[in-house]
Design a protein around this motif. Structure first.
Motif, PDB file in Angstrom:
ATOM      1  N   GLU A  50       0.835  -1.190   0.206  1.00  0.00           N
ATOM      2  CA  GLU A  50       0.150  -0.070  -0.122  1.00  0.00           C
ATOM      3  C   GLU A  50       0.826   1.195  -0.142  1.00  0.00           C
ATOM      4  N   GLY A  51       0.129   2.482  -0.336  1.00  0.00           N
ATOM      5  CA  GLY A  51       0.952   3.673  -0.231  1.00  0.00           C
ATOM      6  C   GLY A  51       1.126   3.997   1.100  1.00  0.00           C
ATOM      7  N   ARG A  52       1.622   5.281   1.634  1.00  0.00           N
ATOM      8  CA  ARG A  52       1.660   5.610   3.040  1.00  0.00           C
ATOM      9  C   ARG A  52       0.414   5.850   3.525  1.00  0.00           C
ATOM     10  N   LYS A  53      -0.747   6.271   2.884  1.00  0.00           N
ATOM     11  CA  LYS A  53      -1.900   6.341   3.506  1.00  0.00           C
ATOM     12  C   LYS A  53      -2.650   4.991   3.981  1.00  0.00           C
ATOM     13  N   GLY A  54      -2.550   3.955   2.880  1.00  0.00           N
ATOM     14  CA  GLY A  54      -3.006   2.692   3.400  1.00  0.00           C
ATOM     15  C   GLY A  54      -2.360   2.169   4.608  1.00  0.00           C
ATOM     16  N   GLN A  55      -1.012   2.252   4.619  1.00  0.00           N
ATOM     17  CA  GLN A  55      -0.271   1.882   5.698  1.00  0.00           C
ATOM     18  C   GLN A  55      -0.487   2.472   6.960  1.00  0.00           C
ATOM     19  N   LYS A  56      -0.856   3.638   7.085  1.00  0.00           N
ATOM     20  CA  LYS A  56      -1.192   4.653   8.078  1.00  0.00           C
ATOM     21  C   LYS A  56      -2.523   4.098   8.664  1.00  0.00           C
ATOM     22  N   ALA A  57      -3.482   3.872   7.678  1.00  0.00           N
ATOM     23  CA  ALA A  57      -4.728   3.216   8.047  1.00  0.00           C
ATOM     24  C   ALA A  57      -4.653   1.825   8.819  1.00  0.00           C
ATOM     25  N   VAL A  58      -4.022   1.125   8.338  1.00  0.00           N
ATOM     26  CA  VAL A  58      -3.854  -0.053   8.949  1.00  0.00           C
ATOM     27  C   VAL A  58      -3.041   0.017  10.630  1.00  0.00           C
ATOM     28  N   ALA A  59      -2.345   1.035  10.642  1.00  0.00           N
ATOM     29  CA  ALA A  59      -1.598   1.445  11.870  1.00  0.00           C
ATOM     30  C   ALA A  59      -2.618   1.779  12.696  1.00  0.00           C
ATOM     31  N   GLU A  60      -3.617   2.890  12.137  1.00  0.00           N
ATOM     32  CA  GLU A  60      -4.531   3.185  12.959  1.00  0.00           C
ATOM     33  C   GLU A  60      -5.406   2.243  13.668  1.00  0.00           C
ATOM     34  N   VAL A  61      -5.869   0.857  12.993  1.00  0.00           N
ATOM     35  CA  VAL A  61      -6.704  -0.179  13.549  1.00  0.00           C
ATOM     36  C   VAL A  61      -5.914  -0.641  14.824  1.00  0.00           C
ATOM     37  N   VAL A  62      -4.649  -0.938  14.662  1.00  0.00           N
ATOM     38  CA  VAL A  62      -3.732  -1.518  15.634  1.00  0.00           C
ATOM     39  C   VAL A  62      -3.701  -0.531  16.947  1.00  0.00           C
ATOM     40  N   LEU A  63      -3.629   0.650  16.831  1.00  0.00           N
ATOM     41  CA  LEU A  63      -3.503   1.712  17.855  1.00  0.00           C
ATOM     42  C   LEU A  63      -4.887   2.026  18.460  1.00  0.00           C
ATOM     43  N   ASN A  64      -5.835   1.928  17.867  1.00  0.00           N
ATOM     44  CA  ASN A  64      -7.459   2.169  18.093  1.00  0.00           C
ATOM     45  C   ASN A  64      -7.586   0.847  18.962  1.00  0.00           C
ATOM     46  N   ARG A  65      -7.172  -0.355  18.717  1.00  0.00           N
ATOM     47  CA  ARG A  65      -7.316  -1.413  19.667  1.00  0.00           C
ATOM     48  C   ARG A  65      -6.541  -1.500  20.929  1.00  0.00           C
ATOM     49  N   VAL A  66      -5.419  -0.935  20.709  1.00  0.00           N
ATOM     50  CA  VAL A  66      -4.741  -0.643  21.985  1.00  0.00           C
ATOM     51  C   VAL A  66      -5.492   0.204  23.044  1.00  0.00           C
ATOM     52  N   ASP A  67      -6.226   1.163  22.373  1.00  0.00           N
ATOM     53  CA  ASP A  67      -7.022   2.080  23.379  1.00  0.00           C
ATOM     54  C   ASP A  67      -8.396   1.551  23.730  1.00  0.00           C
ATOM     55  N   ASP A  68      -8.821   0.569  23.078  1.00  0.00           N
ATOM     56  CA  ASP A  68     -10.195  -0.197  23.270  1.00  0.00           C
ATOM     57  C   ASP A  68     -10.001  -1.413  24.314  1.00  0.00           C
ATOM     58  N   PRO A  69     -10.703  -1.108  25.273  1.00  0.00           N
ATOM     59  CA  PRO A  69     -10.639  -2.030  26.527  1.00  0.00           C
ATOM     60  C   PRO A  69     -11.165  -3.607  25.920  1.00  0.00           C
ATOM     61  N   ALA A  70     -11.538  -3.678  24.921  1.00  0.00           N
ATOM     62  CA  ALA A  70     -11.965  -5.006  24.464  1.00  0.00           C
ATOM     63  C   ALA A  70     -10.859  -5.548  23.957  1.00  0.00           C
ATOM     64  N   PHE A  71      -9.652  -5.145  23.650  1.00  0.00           N
ATOM     65  CA  PHE A  71      -8.328  -5.606  23.345  1.00  0.00           C
ATOM     66  C   PHE A  71      -7.210  -5.453  24.238  1.00  0.00           C
ATOM     67  N   PRO A  72      -6.079  -6.144  23.933  1.00  0.00           N
ATOM     68  CA  PRO A  72      -4.849  -5.908  24.826  1.00  0.00           C
ATOM     69  C   PRO A  72      -4.442  -4.431  24.710  1.00  0.00           C
ATOM     70  N   ASP A  73      -3.855  -4.217  25.789  1.00  0.00           N
ATOM     71  CA  ASP A  73      -3.264  -2.736  25.779  1.00  0.00           C
ATOM     72  C   ASP A  73      -2.023  -2.591  25.373  1.00  0.00           C
ATOM     73  N   THR A  74      -1.479  -3.370  24.569  1.00  0.00           N
ATOM     74  CA  THR A  74      -0.190  -3.053  24.141  1.00  0.00           C
ATOM     75  C   THR A  74      -0.243  -3.280  22.362  1.00  0.00           C
ATOM     76  N   VAL A  75       0.767  -2.711  21.744  1.00  0.00           N
ATOM     77  CA  VAL A  75       0.756  -2.983  20.485  1.00  0.00           C
ATOM     78  C   VAL A  75       1.074  -4.570  20.082  1.00  0.00           C
ATOM     79  N   CYS A  76       2.315  -5.313  20.606  1.00  0.00           N
ATOM     80  CA  CYS A  76       2.311  -6.485  20.592  1.00  0.00           C
ATOM     81  C   CYS A  76       1.243  -7.542  21.027  1.00  0.00           C
ATOM     82  N   GLY A  77       0.587  -6.914  22.177  1.00  0.00           N
ATOM     83  CA  GLY A  77      -0.593  -7.919  22.495  1.00  0.00           C
ATOM     84  C   GLY A  77      -1.530  -7.823  21.578  1.00  0.00           C
ATOM     85  N   VAL A  78      -2.084  -6.622  20.620  1.00  0.00           N
ATOM     86  CA  VAL A  78      -3.157  -6.660  19.836  1.00  0.00           C
ATOM     87  C   VAL A  78      -2.655  -7.355  18.564  1.00  0.00           C
TER      88      VAL A  78
END
Length: 209
Positions: free
Chosen positions: A93-121
Motif C-alpha cells: 500500500e501507499g503511505r496512507k494505506g499503511q497508516k490506516a492499518v496502523a490506526e486500527v492497531v492503535l485504536n485497538r490498544v485504546d479499546d478495553p476489548a483488546f490488549p493494551d499494548t501493540v504487541c498484545g494486539v
C-alpha cells in the motif's frame, strides 16, 4: 607606522595581556588614522580580556554545554510489532494505506476489548484463531524486502509518536475486498483506503486522536 609593525605590536600586547600582565592603554593624540585605529583595537582587546576574566567557570560550562535532545523515543518492541503488521498486511500500500492499518492497531490498544499494548494486539489469538492470520499460519515471518520494511517502520514510528489518526474514524477492524467476513454485516463501515475496507464495532466505537 607600517601595517606589519602595527600587527606585530598588537600581537605582542595581546600575548602580554593573555599572560596576565597589566598594561595601561592610552588614547593616541596622533592625527595618523592608522595609529588611532591601532589604539582603538588594543583598547578593545584589553577590555574584552577584563570582561572575560569576570566570567565564572560555572557560567562557561553552562554556555558550552550541549543542549539536551528533545527527540522522543518509542519502545523498540512495540515499534517492531507495529512494523511487522504493516509489513505483512500493507507493505504494498501507499503511505496512507499503511497508516490506516496502523490506526486500527492503535485504536485497538485504546479499546478495553483488546490488549493494551501493540504487541498484545498484533499477536492476540482466541478459539477462533488469530486476529492477523500471518501470525499463526505456520509460514516464516522473515523480512525479505528490506526496503519495504524500512518504509513501513517509518510510518510505524510516526504513529507511535502521536501522528494524528484521521483516516479510519476509529476503526478497529479491516479486510480486503476479496473476502467478506460474517462480522462485516454487523459492524459499521468507516472507510475504504487502498486495498482495505475499515469497520468499527457499533457497541464500542473509539474516539480518534
Amino acid at each position: 607606522m607600517s601595517m606589519l609593525k602595527s600587527l606585530a605590536g598588537g600581537a605582542v600586547l595581546f600575548l602580554a595581556l593573555a599572560g596576565g600582565l597589566r598594561a595601561e592603554v592610552t588614547v593616541s593624540h596622533s592625527n595618523n588614522p592608522a595609529a588611532a585605529a591601532e589604539q582603538g583595537l588594543l583598547s578593545l582587546m584589553f577590555n574584552e580580556k577584563n570582561a572575560l576574566s569576570g566570567v565564572t567557570s560555572s557560567r562557561v560550562a553552562a554556555l558550552t554545554k550541549a543542549p539536551k535532545s528533545k527527540s522522543k523515543k518509542v519502545n523498540s518492541d512495540q515499534l517492531a510489532c507495529l512494523s511487522q503488521v504493516l509489513y505483512h498486511e500493507a507493505r504494498g500500500e501507499g503511505r496512507k494505506g499503511q497508516k490506516a492499518v496502523a490506526e486500527v492497531v492503535l485504536n485497538r490498544v485504546d479499546d478495553p476489548a483488546f490488549p493494551d499494548t501493540v504487541c498484545g494486539v498484533v499477536y492476540q489469538s482466541n478459539r477462533r484463531g488469530c486476529q492477523f492470520s500471518w501470525t499463526c499460519d505456520g509460514k516464516s515471518d522473515k523480512i525479505r524486502e528490506e526496503g519495504a520494511y524500512a518504509r513501513v517502520s517509518e510510518v510505524a514510528r510516526n504513529m507511535l509518536l502521536g501522528e494524528e489518526r484521521s483516516l479510519t474514524d476509529g476503526a478497529t477492524y479491516f479486510h480486503t475486498p476479496a473476502v467478506k467476513p460474517s462480522w462485516s454485516r454487523k459492524f459499521t463501515r468507516t472507510a475504504k483506503i487502498g486495498a482495505h475496507i475499515f469497520y468499527s464495532a457499533p457497541s464500542r466505537r473509539t474516539a480518534t486522536k
